[in-house]
Design a protein around this motif. Structure first.
Motif, mmCIF file in Angstrom:
data_model
loop_
_atom_site.group_PDB
_atom_site.id
_atom_site.type_symbol
_atom_site.label_atom_id
_atom_site.label_comp_id
_atom_site.label_asym_id
_atom_site.label_seq_id
_atom_site.Cartn_x
_atom_site.Cartn_y
_atom_site.Cartn_z
ATOM 1 N N MET A 10 1.368 -3.270 -22.587
ATOM 2 C CA MET A 10 2.337 -2.589 -21.661
ATOM 3 C C MET A 10 0.953 -1.435 -21.333
ATOM 4 S SD MET A 10 3.998 -3.242 -18.750
ATOM 5 C CE MET A 10 4.786 -2.585 -17.359
ATOM 6 N N GLU A 11 0.992 -0.537 -21.792
ATOM 7 C CA GLU A 11 0.273 0.868 -21.231
ATOM 8 C C GLU A 11 -0.537 0.729 -21.480
ATOM 9 O OE1 GLU A 11 -0.145 4.470 -24.470
ATOM 10 O OE2 GLU A 11 0.292 2.430 -25.479
ATOM 11 N N LEU A 12 -1.745 0.287 -21.854
ATOM 12 C CA LEU A 12 -3.051 -0.160 -21.816
ATOM 13 C C LEU A 12 -3.171 -1.152 -20.323
ATOM 14 C CD1 LEU A 12 -4.225 -2.147 -25.170
ATOM 15 C CD2 LEU A 12 -3.796 -0.183 -24.276
ATOM 16 N N GLN A 13 -2.521 -2.209 -19.725
ATOM 17 C CA GLN A 13 -2.635 -2.223 -18.581
ATOM 18 C C GLN A 13 -1.868 -1.682 -17.409
ATOM 19 O OE1 GLN A 13 0.523 -5.121 -18.562
ATOM 20 N NE2 GLN A 13 -0.820 -6.599 -20.327
ATOM 21 N N GLY A 14 -1.699 -0.549 -17.706
ATOM 22 C CA GLY A 14 -1.217 0.384 -16.592
ATOM 23 C C GLY A 14 -2.645 0.647 -16.696
ATOM 24 N N HIS A 15 -2.821 2.205 -17.557
ATOM 25 C CA HIS A 15 -3.993 2.493 -17.630
ATOM 26 C C HIS A 15 -5.202 1.295 -16.493
ATOM 27 C CE1 HIS A 15 -3.144 5.255 -20.394
ATOM 28 N NE2 HIS A 15 -3.186 4.857 -21.093
ATOM 29 N N ILE A 16 -5.459 0.539 -17.352
ATOM 30 C CA ILE A 16 -6.493 -0.761 -16.514
ATOM 31 C C ILE A 16 -6.306 -0.634 -14.928
ATOM 32 C CG2 ILE A 16 -7.644 -2.638 -15.451
ATOM 33 C CD1 ILE A 16 -7.681 -2.857 -19.002
ATOM 34 N N GLY A 17 -4.822 -0.294 -14.856
ATOM 35 C CA GLY A 17 -4.985 -0.529 -13.066
ATOM 36 C C GLY A 17 -4.803 0.832 -12.019
ATOM 37 N N ARG A 18 -4.779 1.714 -12.515
ATOM 38 C CA ARG A 18 -4.459 2.527 -12.272
ATOM 39 C C ARG A 18 -6.241 2.843 -11.620
ATOM 40 N NH1 ARG A 18 -0.891 6.032 -15.358
ATOM 41 N NH2 ARG A 18 -2.254 5.934 -17.435
ATOM 42 N N PHE A 19 -6.832 2.912 -12.738
ATOM 43 C CA PHE A 19 -8.725 2.750 -13.555
ATOM 44 C C PHE A 19 -8.792 1.994 -11.988
ATOM 45 C CE2 PHE A 19 -7.479 4.400 -17.155
ATOM 46 C CZ PHE A 19 -8.681 6.413 -16.145
ATOM 47 N N GLN A 20 -8.512 0.869 -11.636
ATOM 48 C CA GLN A 20 -9.243 -0.401 -11.188
ATOM 49 C C GLN A 20 -9.113 0.084 -9.857
ATOM 50 O OE1 GLN A 20 -9.248 -4.077 -13.071
ATOM 51 N NE2 GLN A 20 -11.378 -3.644 -11.073
ATOM 52 N N ILE A 21 -7.102 -0.058 -9.394
ATOM 53 C CA ILE A 21 -7.512 0.693 -7.949
ATOM 54 C C ILE A 21 -8.080 1.852 -7.021
ATOM 55 C CG2 ILE A 21 -5.257 1.698 -6.724
ATOM 56 C CD1 ILE A 21 -3.492 0.257 -8.661
ATOM 57 N N CYS A 22 -8.174 3.003 -8.162
ATOM 58 C CA CYS A 22 -9.236 4.144 -8.213
ATOM 59 C C CYS A 22 -10.419 3.160 -8.149
ATOM 60 C CB CYS A 22 -9.273 5.029 -9.802
ATOM 61 S SG CYS A 22 -10.222 6.436 -9.173
ATOM 62 N N ALA A 23 -11.129 3.062 -8.952
ATOM 63 C CA ALA A 23 -12.483 2.122 -8.836
ATOM 64 C C ALA A 23 -12.974 1.893 -7.489
ATOM 65 C CB ALA A 23 -12.693 1.205 -9.635
ATOM 66 N N LEU B 65 0.755 -1.232 -0.262
ATOM 67 C CA LEU B 65 -0.291 -0.371 0.102
ATOM 68 C C LEU B 65 0.878 1.133 0.080
ATOM 69 C CD1 LEU B 65 -3.207 -0.806 2.547
ATOM 70 C CD2 LEU B 65 -2.880 -0.770 0.156
ATOM 71 N N ARG B 66 2.055 1.280 0.423
ATOM 72 C CA ARG B 66 3.041 2.508 0.967
ATOM 73 C C ARG B 66 3.682 2.639 -1.038
ATOM 74 N NH1 ARG B 66 4.341 1.615 7.010
ATOM 75 N NH2 ARG B 66 2.511 2.790 8.071
ATOM 76 N N CYS B 67 3.761 1.669 -1.457
ATOM 77 C CA CYS B 67 4.735 1.142 -2.795
ATOM 78 C C CYS B 67 4.766 2.675 -3.458
ATOM 79 C CB CYS B 67 4.809 0.162 -3.396
ATOM 80 S SG CYS B 67 5.633 0.295 -4.928
ATOM 81 N N GLN B 68 5.611 3.482 -3.704
ATOM 82 C CA GLN B 68 6.038 4.575 -4.823
ATOM 83 C C GLN B 68 5.923 4.140 -6.618
ATOM 84 O OE1 GLN B 68 5.738 8.021 -3.484
ATOM 85 N NE2 GLN B 68 4.746 6.111 -1.986
ATOM 86 N N ASP B 69 6.075 2.648 -5.816
ATOM 87 C CA ASP B 69 6.691 2.325 -7.308
ATOM 88 C C ASP B 69 5.107 2.449 -8.564
ATOM 89 O OD1 ASP B 69 7.848 1.141 -9.473
ATOM 90 O OD2 ASP B 69 7.827 -1.045 -9.247
ATOM 91 N N VAL B 70 5.786 2.465 -9.613
ATOM 92 C CA VAL B 70 3.716 2.892 -10.761
ATOM 93 C C VAL B 70 4.502 1.407 -12.054
ATOM 94 C CG1 VAL B 70 2.709 5.147 -10.280
ATOM 95 C CG2 VAL B 70 4.854 5.345 -11.115
ATOM 96 N N SER B 71 4.684 1.113 -11.904
ATOM 97 C CA SER B 71 4.937 -0.559 -12.779
ATOM 98 C C SER B 71 3.494 -1.222 -12.984
ATOM 99 C CB SER B 71 6.092 -1.728 -12.621
ATOM 100 O OG SER B 71 5.901 -2.281 -11.530
ATOM 101 N N ALA B 72 3.686 -1.757 -13.813
ATOM 102 C CA ALA B 72 2.376 -2.313 -13.952
ATOM 103 C C ALA B 72 1.958 -3.534 -13.100
ATOM 104 C CB ALA B 72 2.396 -3.104 -15.746
ATOM 105 N N GLY B 73 3.158 -4.207 -12.543
ATOM 106 C CA GLY B 73 2.837 -5.184 -11.229
ATOM 107 C C GLY B 73 3.083 -4.232 -10.490
#
Length: 1971
Positions: free
Chosen positions: A1704-1717, A1662-1670
């Motif tokens: 990669m880029e698509l997953q990044g988007h989905i990942g970010r929106f998923q977290i937000c959602a 939760l505290r991770c600052q890293d913004v990779s797809a993983g």
């Protein structure tokens, strides 16, 4: 006229004649039934050529002029357009040739052109010289054809057992020729054609080339004459000549003379025999059924005129040039007349028949018998023709039987002469000169005639009339069918002649009589009779007229004489000390006595050689003791020639092993070769002295040769190891030393009076060496010194002779040097092509030399291994290295070259070529030697050319014949042809082993590849093109090509299967090797059309040699696979297509057009037409018939039934004798096993063993038979497996590598269906061999994968025709496509092959899985893969989410008919269920243990089945039988192995993959409500909580945006590996939370427990600052779990595609929106749970919108401090999210629309865009695929993009809705219910935040957030500020955007009008509070 002047490029004087001969051979000798019709046509067409025998087209002025101008005007060539200009040189040569052979000018040009074309077959010759050969070859073909045709006639002497049709045809044809005067023509030609005169003509015009060319021309001319003469001979054998023809023949013979050596040449011999057969009436004695017809045909009996004319002619006193020849003909005529007079009905001819006696007397007075002996029987090819021998035999026996008075007269005359000689000796006068010696000559003739019997006819049996019936059935005479039958009169007369001649024998004919007996004793039965005769003669009751000694011709007399000589001579032995060891003047034996002794010794030798009984009887006779007497005589002083004869007799005795053993000891005792020196003896004695002193001086070496022959025979019969024990170190060494050092090493330096004897000596001594080495097997004990005691002291025993020979041949010893120099001399002599004395012996000597080298090469490895293990201080060098040494005579390393040069003489000396090829094959295994050999072979241009020619000639040899089951007693011709064949095999093996070495190697040289430049730059050509020689490659292709144009296919496949197999292997190796592949495939494709012409004859199914046929097909299919792959890659579509049609078509093949495009008209057959099966026109697909030809069943030999040996031990011994053969198969070495078993039997003690020995040996035989069967079985299985592998490879290449569009989709599916069904049927058969299962399973896997792919591709293709104005896709509610209304008629299901076919395939797959039973897990692995592919067919494909509203209502959706996918899925499931628990058990067991890949596939299969199993039968079985529990419990075991995977350098990643499979399966189970409950019950989350691996989170490195900096590697980094372990666990928790409705609290509790037990990890994430797809994924899952654990509501779970690197880029988007959602959802759920009323809302956000304004400012700085001094986030974030998502939504929406449009018009997109779309799916090789395939890939990519955007849109809309809700709740609270800090705090308001804080703490989200503090700080100012900011931020534009979003999206997808309501409320709130 012009047509007449066209040139026939095949040369009318050669080509057609060659064809005639080939047709005749096929029809008459090869008996091909289809050749008869062809022969008839050929004979009709070429009848003029036979009638005008050898007449050439005459010269012609017109032709002369035309050719003269040909260099400017050109000549027309038949079958070609236009004219061809001829070079001046060729025209000059044509005129020379025309003059030389007196032939037409055109014919000469044709010959030269043909010569030019054939030149590659004759390296080193010019076209003119080749033309000379072709001219004579044409003549030879005509003569040979004529002879063969006449030979096949119906007649009186033989039958060839041909069909009556053929015999009638040839008889009729040859009769017509004879009427046209054939006899006269033949005799004219024979007298005119003469080698010498032809050579003189050729010599003048320089028409003779090298020695070889001269020899070939002279051989051709001789063969022409010979065949012509033999044509007459075979004619007269079958039917007599007419009167005129007979007279012509007689007048020809009148002029004949003999050769210089007094012999008739072969042509005249044939013609003499022809005349003798004209006078033959003996056949009438045999009463055959057609005797009457034959009598009527015989002019001797029917034409009085015939007899009268010939009789007169022969009575004519005019002497012939050869009186002996005249005498022979007269004798034959006299006997014919006598024969006729015996027939009853010929009284009319009495005047002639009376004259027979007189005629015979004339003949005898001209020394007929002497002539026959010297000139006829002595002729070199008399014994090469069986019917010559029979004729002379009949002549003699007729004379003895029909003219007994004449014979008596001869005897009386001989007695009279003997008396006269005796008297004149008494008186001391010279004997009278005029004495006749006719009887003597007759006896010598008989002696000579029967001495040799090459055809094993035993004609001499007619002279023996058995007095007693013979015991053994084998010894039956020619007429002795039944023992009691009276022998025929003739036999009685002849045997009486033999006996009476021996009575009261006058001394003059004593020696001739003995010689006659010797001739008549040749042969096993004759020898026995002769032995009995001599035994009876000596017995006392024989009429002892000659005193007490009995007959002088008897054993008794002979052996008594020998003893007397021995007694007498022993006294004369000089004392050992006398210095002079010379032959004293003999008192002993006079010359005459010596001749008599020699004759009797020779007779004895013959009898003893042929009859074993005689051998033993004589040896064991107590009085005679021949061996002792002979050895005694050998020690006496007698002439060497007599000693040689004595040794010869001993040699004959030595043939019996029992005699040989004692003979060795006697030989040693007699010291014939002195092996022991007496202490005081000064001078050596024995044979060594004879050789050095006597024979060398006489320059003749009979004694040495005889001694070597004796040793040679004895060595073969029995071998004494302890020879000479007690007197010297025991062993054979002294003999070997004598033979090696004295005989062999010095044989070249001695003088020879007869030149040939030199080579005879070499041959006999080398033969001994060969036998010794052949029988030697290196043993360990040979390499340790063995000590023996001799006269009280220890001395070292001699080593076995084989050891000594090996040692000498593995060193640079004089022996090796001499052998190599002998080889060099041999090849030099052969290269002269001239006869020289002793040629035959030289060839034999060379053969033994080569064989010695061969044996050494075979045994050297074992020998050197044993030597290394032992402690002997000997040094040896491998023979292949010694052969590389420098030749002292030439100073070059040319030993191997000399050996290879023998291949150049393959036609004349096949044995030498065979041995030579074998040696080269042995040496070639070593790649260092290869490079050196290539240098040696190519060093000298002329030698290099010769070697190439030699190899090619051996491969081209036509006489080679493969004998499938070789017998021992083959005729010499068959032996020769077998040797030719074996030579070819060795050459091919040499090429195969060489090709495995790195270049340059011998194979590349012999096959014609570049050696100096890179191999791949070779440009292969047809022979003769661009100066390319004819190479082994051309020869190999030629072997395989023969017969491909006929229906039966390549002839080599039938006639020499093993050879064909190796040829195909060489071709495959050339195509498979990267260096040679390019040039080879190009050449085969363009010049040869090799593959197409070969493949069309597949399958080769030949039962007798199944193994070879399978291997041939394997190599051919593998080559075809390479060809298909290469042509596909290079886009050579027509080639690929042609082969594909050949292999796959099930319509009868139309003859293909030239460009390979034929047979394609029916490309667009519709489905309905295809399913309409027309049985008449269908044929079996070739690829299926090849599969049919592989028999999956295998007969297993019966297990051994043994009486004496122990079966288990025998099996063990067999296992020990196993070794890998050249092909890599493990088989048992039968010879070695035999040796082991025999040694075992020999080691048995006691007498009992001796009694049992025959039975034991029989049992050994049984074991060996069993092992041979077993080897065959192993080889057969290997071949089947090989063939199946190749078949599979071909199928896989067809499906994967060939362009998809070459096979239509529906055809493709039908082909795959047929293949799958057939291959299953074969393997499911009960008899199918299990060894073939793995290959079949592999094939099934590939086929199913392609079936699945093909069906799914077909599903994806839009089937509806686009209607203008409509979308091309019409979406059904269930998301699948359908065609527009109106086309409903076609079921879209699985059109091309139909559901029923799919069901059959499924059932067979399941049967196969069950057939594998418990074992074969790897086989099942393939089958699980196949099953997964199969089940994929019923999976609905990815469809684009077009976001269009569905047109159907809910009710329509529920009542809609089942679509094709669900139907197939339901039926599949029903089939799977019908297999019940048996199948479940197998799959579950594989899922739980066994091989990792097997486990993974079994789990994947379970996953698939469980997901479609509506009845949940499988789930029930899993949980009830405890397999689920086992899987869950195994997580604890995985924990430990997974921990080890997080080290930086991990071990194998297998464990990770199986863990992922297991978790995927558990997740699948968890998606079913029942499954989730079962999992909770089995405590899966508790297990996960206990796993420690989740706590081992590695440190992350900041890898920048999306971590795309490093290129992807195969083994992921530790962080990635950790995520692969953690994410499945998080996903499983999430799924369980989602699906466990009933047990939600229990599930949530367990999940919280899991989170708490791994709290460190959770916090870190939760505290991770890293913004990779993983890391975004981790957060997404984690926030999802936390939000779901917070409330029981079920919100959709999202499957995220993690695999595509490009996404990669698509997953990044989905990942970010998923977290937000997830976070928003979590906030919403907290607020809903904790706030029962609006007044007491839990506030999660502060009333500050500063973030929103800050973020929207010009600097979009993500690092800006977004959290103000207080701890709670402000509402600004919510507003910011709203705006951000509204913007994102529109950009995604546009991109989505564009992609949908692109998908609908893929074909219209520009190529670059298509390419770009493809590259993201398939990074490499896009250019190589077809356009259709590109469209498929582009569609796939677009669907993926569309669905990705759709998912993003749904997340955006969800976040917007959630944000709006949260904003509304907060605004409502702050603006309506909140009391600012200035006013009093209410109790409830203070209690609620506290409760929420506890919740907050328990989730350890942000422990330092304090709601109470935050709340307390909300002041009135804040609220006012909020009001103003909110009004500004939530402006008109944002509201309009939100309502647009609802209009675009929510209408279809979400809670319609929800946004509208919320916007309205918020607007109201802001308005209200403002007022």
């Amino acid at each position: 006229m012009a047509a007449l002047l066209a040139v026939n490029s095949a040369a009318s004087l050669w080509g057609p004649y060659k064809d005639i001969w080939q047709t005749v051979v096929n029809g008459i000798w090869k008996r091909q039934p289809e050749a008869i019709h062809l022969l008839d046509q050929v004979l009709k067409k070429h009848k003029p050529d036979f009638i005008s025998l050898y007449r050439n087209p005459p010269k012609n002025v017109q032709q002369h002029e035309k050719i003269q101008k040909a260099s400017t005007e050109g000549v027309a060539i038949q079958g070609q357009q236009g004219t061809r200009l001829l070079p001046e040189q060729l025209i000059r040569e044509a005129f020379i040739l025309s003059d030389l052979f007196d032939i037409g000018e055109l014919a000469a040009v044709e010959l030269l052109l043909a010569g030019e074309h054939q030149q590659p077959h004759f390296p080193g010759l010019t076209r003119g010289l080749v033309a000379v050969l072709l001219y004579w070859d044409g003549k030879r073909c005509i003569a040979n054809s004529l002879r063969a045709l006449i030979q096949s006639r119906r007649g009186k002497t033989w039958t060839l057992e041909l069909s009556t049709e053929l015999v009638s045809m040839t008889t009729r044809f040859t009769d017509e020729l004879m009427e046209q005067g054939l006899t006269q023509k033949i005799l004219n030609l024979v007298s005119h054609i003469n080698v010498n005169s032809e050579f003189e003509k050729l010599q003048r015009e320089r028409g003779l080339g090298s020695e070889k060319h001269r020899k070939e021309v002279s051989d051709l001319i001789k063969e022409c004459r010979q065949s012509l003469a033999e044509s007459l001979f075979v004619w007269t054998c079958q039917s007599p000549l007419s009167r005129d023809d007979t007279l012509i023949l007689i007048s020809y013979l009148e002029k004949v003379t003999v050769e210089a050596d007094g012999l008739l040449d072969c042509v005249n011999l044939s013609l003499l025999m022809a005349l003798l057969y004209c006078f033959d009436v003996s056949f009438l004695e045999q009463s055959t059924e057609d005797r009457e017809d034959l009598m009527h045909q015989l002019p001797l009996l029917t034409e009085r005129q015939y007899i009268a004319t010939i009789h007169t002619r022969l009575q004519d006193s005019q002497p012939w040039k050869l009186p002996g020849l005249q005498a022979t003909v007269r004798l034959a005529w006299a006997l014919a007349l006598r024969g006729i007079s015996q027939l009853s009905d010929v009284t009319a001819l009495a005047e002639f028949t009376e004259a027979d006696e007189a005629m015979a007397e004339l003949a005898i007075s001209d020394d007929v018998f002497l002539f026959l002996t010297e000139s006829v029987v002595g002729s070199e090819n008399f014994y090469q023709e069986e019917f010559y021998i029979r004729k002379i035999h009949n002549l003699i026996t007729d004379f003895l039987a029909l003219m007994p008075m004449k014979v008596k007269q001869l005897r009386n005359r001989a007695d009279e002469d003997a008396r006269m000689i005796h008297m004149s000796m008494q008186m001391g006068n010279e004997p009278p000169i005029s004495l006749r010696r006719d009887l003597e000559h007759l006896m010598l003739l008989i002696a000579e005639l029967y001495r040799k019997d090459p055809f094993n006819l035993e004609l001499a049996l007619e002279y023996w009339c058995p007095s007693e019936p013979l015991q053994s059935s084998t010894i039956m005479g020619s007429y002795l069918g039944v023992a009691h039958q009276r022998p025929p009169q003739r036999q009685v007369v002849l045997s009486k002649f033999v006996r009476q001649m021996g009575d009261l024998l006058p001394s003059t004919i004593y020696i001739p009589y003995l010689k006659m007996l010797r001739g008549l004793a040749s042969g096993p039965q004759c020898a026995h009779y002769c032995f009995s005769l001599l035994k009876v003669n000596g017995s006392s009751h024989a009429e002892n007229i000659q005193g007490t000694g009995g007959s002088p011709v008897s054993w008794e007399h002979f052996f008594r004489s020998l003893m007397l000589y021995h007694e007498h001579l022993r006294k004369d032995l000089p004392s050992a000390d006398s210095v002079q060891y010379r032959h004293l003047p003999l008192r002993g034996i006079t010359q005459k006595e010596q001749d008599g002794l020699i004759s009797f010794l020779q007779l004895t030798t013959t009898i003893v050689k042929w009859s074993e009984n005689a051998r033993l009887a004589l040896c064991e006779h107590p009085q005679w003791t021949p061996v002792v007497v002979i050895l005694g005589l050998l020690q006496c002083s007698i002439p060497p020639i007599l000693k040689a004869e004595l040794l010869g007799t001993l040699t004959a005795f030595g043939k019996s092993p029992e005699i040989a053993a004692s003979l060795w000891q006697s030989l040693e005792y007699a010291q014939i070769l002195q092996t022991v020196r007496a202490p005081g003896q000064r001078q050596a004695t024995g044979i060594e002295v004879e050789l050095n002193e006597v024979e060398s001086r006489c320059e003749e070496y009979p004694l040495t040769r005889a001694f070597c022959q004796l040793i040679s025979t004895l060595v073969e019969s029995s071998f004494p190891s302890n020879l000479g024990a007690g007197l010297r170190p025991p062993g054979f060494d002294p003999y070997l030393q004598f033979l090696r050092d004295t005989v062999f090493l010095r044989f070249r330096t001695r003088a020879y009076r007869i030149a040939a004897e030199k080579w005879e000596v070499a041959e006999v001594v080398l033969e001994v060496f060969y036998k010794l080495l052949r029988d030697y097997e290196p043993q360990l004990e040979d390499f340790a010194d063995q000590y023996v005691e001799l006269q009280g002291e220890e001395i070292i025993a001699h080593k076995p002779p084989g050891f000594s020979l090996m040692y000498h041949l593995l060193n640079e010893s004089p022996m090796l040097e001499l052998s190599l120099s002998l080889l060099e001399e041999g090849v030099k002599q052969l290269d002269t092509y001239a006869p020289f004395p002793g040629k035959m012996h030289l060839e034999k000597a060379v053969q033994y030399c080569l064989a010695l080298l061969n044996l050494t090469l075979q045994k050297e490895n074992l020998f050197m291994d044993l030597l290394r293990e032992s402690h002997l201080s000997l040094i040896v060098t491998p023979l292949e290295q010694l052969l590389q040494g420098i030749n002292p005579r030439t100073k070059k390393a040319d030993n191997v070259v000399n050996i290879a040069r023998y291949l150049y003489h393959g036609n004349s000396n096949p044995e030498l070529a065979f041995e030579s090829a074998k040696i080269l094959c042995c040496i070639s295994c070593n790649s260092n030697i290869q490079i050196k050999l290539v240098g040696d072979f190519t060093h000298d241009q002329s030698i290099s050319q010769k070697l190439m020619a030699g190899f090619v000639e051996c491969l081209d040899n036509e006489d080679a014949e493969e004998l499938i089951n070789p017998e021992d007693d083959l005729e010499s011709e068959k032996k020769q042809s077998r040797i030719h064949h074996e030579t070819k095999i060795h050459i091919l093996n040499l090429l195969i082993t060489s090709l495995e070495c790195s270049p340059p190697n011998l194979a590349l040289y012999f096959l014609g590849y570049e050696l100096k430049k890179p191999v791949s730059t070779t440009n292969l050509q047809d022979p003769g093109v661009l100066g390319c020689p004819r190479t082994c490659l051309h020869a190999i292709l030629n072997i395989l090509e023969k017969g491909t144009e006929t229906r039966t296919g390549p002839t080599a496949v039938q006639e020499s299967p093993h050879l064909a197999e190796l040829c195909y292997q060489v071709i495959y190796q050339l195509c498979a090797c990267s260096d040679t592949s390019g040039p080879t495939m190009r050449y085969l494709r363009t010049s040869q059309d090799f593959l197409f012409s070969q493949l069309q004859h597949l399958p080769f199914s030949i039962k007798e040699h199944e193994i070879s046929a399978l291997n041939q097909m394997s190599w051919l299919m593998k080559t075809a696979s390479i060809e298909l792959r290469v042509t596909s890659l290079n886009r050579q579509r027509s080639h690929t297509q042609r082969l594909l049609h050949l292999l796959l078509d099930d319509m009868p093949v139309k003859p293909y057009l030239a460009d390979g495009e034929g047979g394609m008209e029916d490309e667009s057959r519709s489905i309905s037409a295809f399913l309409h099966i027309d049985t008449a026109s269908k044929v079996r697909r070739k690829i299926l018939s090849i599969l049919d030809s592989i028999d999956f069943s295998q007969e297993i030999p019966e297990p051994l039934q043994l009486d004496f040996f122990d079966r288990a031990q025998v099996e063990q011994v067999i296992a020990n004798c196993e070794h890998k053969n050249a092909r890599g198969q493990v088989i048992c070495n039968v010879k070695y096993l035999h040796r082991v078993l025999v040694a075992e039997v020999n080691a048995l003690p006691g007498m009992a063993a001796i009694g049992q020995r025959p039975l034991l040996m029989e049992e050994i035989n049984t074991i060996l038979q069993y092992v041979v069967e077993r080897n065959k079985l192993l080889q057969c299985l290997h071949a089947k497996r090989h063939a199946l592998e190749s078949w599979r490879q071909l199928v896989e290449i067809i499906l994967t590598a060939c362009p998809q569009d070459l096979i239509q989709a529906e055809d493709r599916q039908l082909v795959i269906r047929d293949l799958l069904q057939d291959v299953h049927d074969k393997i499911l058969d009960d008899d199918a061999a299990q060894e073939l299962m793995p290959v079949v399973a592999g094939a099934v896997f590939t086929l199913t994968a392609h079936l699945s792919q093909s069906v799914r591709t077909e599903q994806k293709r839009p089937l509806a025709v686009p209607v203008p104005g409509h979308s091309q896709y019409v979406l059904m509610l269930d998301g699948s496509f359908t065609s527009s209304p109106g086309s409903e008629g076609i079921s879209v299901g699985f059109a091309s092959i139909g559901d029923s076919s799919l069901h059959i395939i499924l059932k067979k797959l399941l049967d196969f899985i069950l057939k594998t039973g418990g074992g074969f897990q790897r086989v099942r692995t393939h089958l699980y893969g196949s099953l997964l592919y199969y089940l994929q067919i019923a999976q609905r494909p990815d469809e684009p989410d077009t976001l269009e509203a569905a047109k159907k209502t809910m009710w329509e959706r529920l009542t809609a008919p089942e679509d094709a996918f669900s139907k197939l899925q339901r039926e599949n499931m029903a089939i799977i269920e019908s297999y019940g628990a048996a199948l479940m058990e197998v799959v579950c067991r594989d899922a739980c243990d066994g091989h990792e890949i097997g486990r993974m596939l079994a789990l994947a299969l379970l996953d698939r089945i469980v997901s479609v199993d509506k009845q949940q039968q499988w789930l029930l079985y899993l949980s009830n039988s405890g397999y689920l529990k086992v899987l869950v419990d195994s997580l604890a075991d995985d924990d430990f192995t997974l921990q080890s995977l997080l080290t930086p350098q991990p071990p194998l990643l297998k464990a990770l993959y199986t863990y992922e499979s297991k978790m995927a399966f558990l997740t699948r189970v968890a998606k079913i409500q029942q499954g989730a409950l079962e999992l909770l019950r089995s405590g899966v989350i508790v297990r996960l909580a206990q796993c420690q691996v989740y706590d081992m989170r590695p440190e992350t490195h900041h890898q920048g945006m999306f971590g795309m900096r490093d290129p992807p590697v195969f083994i992921p980094a530790p962080v990635e590996r950790y995520r692969q372990i953690l994410l499945p666990a998080l996903q499983l928790c999430q799924v369980i939370l989602t699906s466990s409705m009933a047990q939600h609290l229990q599930a949530a509790g367990q999940v919280l427990q899991f989170l708490i037990s791994h709290s460190d990890t959770i916090q870190a994430i939760l505290r991770c600052q890293d913004v990779s797809a993983g890391s975004l994924q981790e957060l997404a899952f984690l926030t999802g779990i936390i939000s779901k654990a917070a409330l029981p509501g079920v919100l959709g779970e999202f499957d995220i595609d993690i695999n595509e690197g490009t996404q990669m880029e698509l997953q990044g988007h989905i990942g970010r929106f998923q977290i937000c959602a997830n976070v928003m959802e979590y906030c919403q759920s907290l607020m809903l749970q904790c706030a029962p009323t609006f007044q007491h809302t839990v506030c999660l956000f502060t009333p500050s919108l500063s973030e929103s304004t800050n973020r929207d400012g010009p600097r979009q700085d993500t690092q800006a401090p977004v959290v103000p001094y207080w701890r709670l986030p402000g509402l600004g974030i919510i507003v910011y999210l709203l705006k951000q998502n509204a913007n994102d939504f529109f950009s995604y929406y546009d991109s989505h629309r564009q992609n949908v449009n692109k998908l609908q018009n893929v074909e219209q997109l520009p190529p670059d865009e298509i390419k770009e779309l493809c590259q993201s799916v398939m990074p490499a090789g896009v250019d190589k695929i077809s356009t259709a395939q590109k469209y498929v890939l582009a569609r796939r990519r677009l669907v993926k993009l569309i669905n990705n955007r759709a998912k993003l849109l749904s997340l955006c809309s969800y976040i917007i809705e959630t944000c709006l809700f949260i904003l509304w709740r907060h605004l409502e609270y702050y603006l309506l219910h909140c009391t600012p800090t200035d006013s009093q705090d209410s109790l409830l308001a203070s209690r609620t935040p506290f409760k929420s804080r506890r919740l907050q703490d328990s989730f350890s989200l942000e422990p330092n957030l304090d709601f109470r503090n935050g709340k307390n700080r909300v002041s009135q100012h804040d609220l006012d500020q909020l009001q103003i900011e909110a009004t500004n931020s939530f402006g008109e534009s944002l509201q309009k955007k939100l309502l647009d979003i609802e209009g675009l999206y929510s209408k279809v997808r979400s809670r319609y009008t929800f946004i509208q309501a919320l916007v309205r409320r918020i607007r109201g709130l802001l308005r209200v509070s403002r007022t």
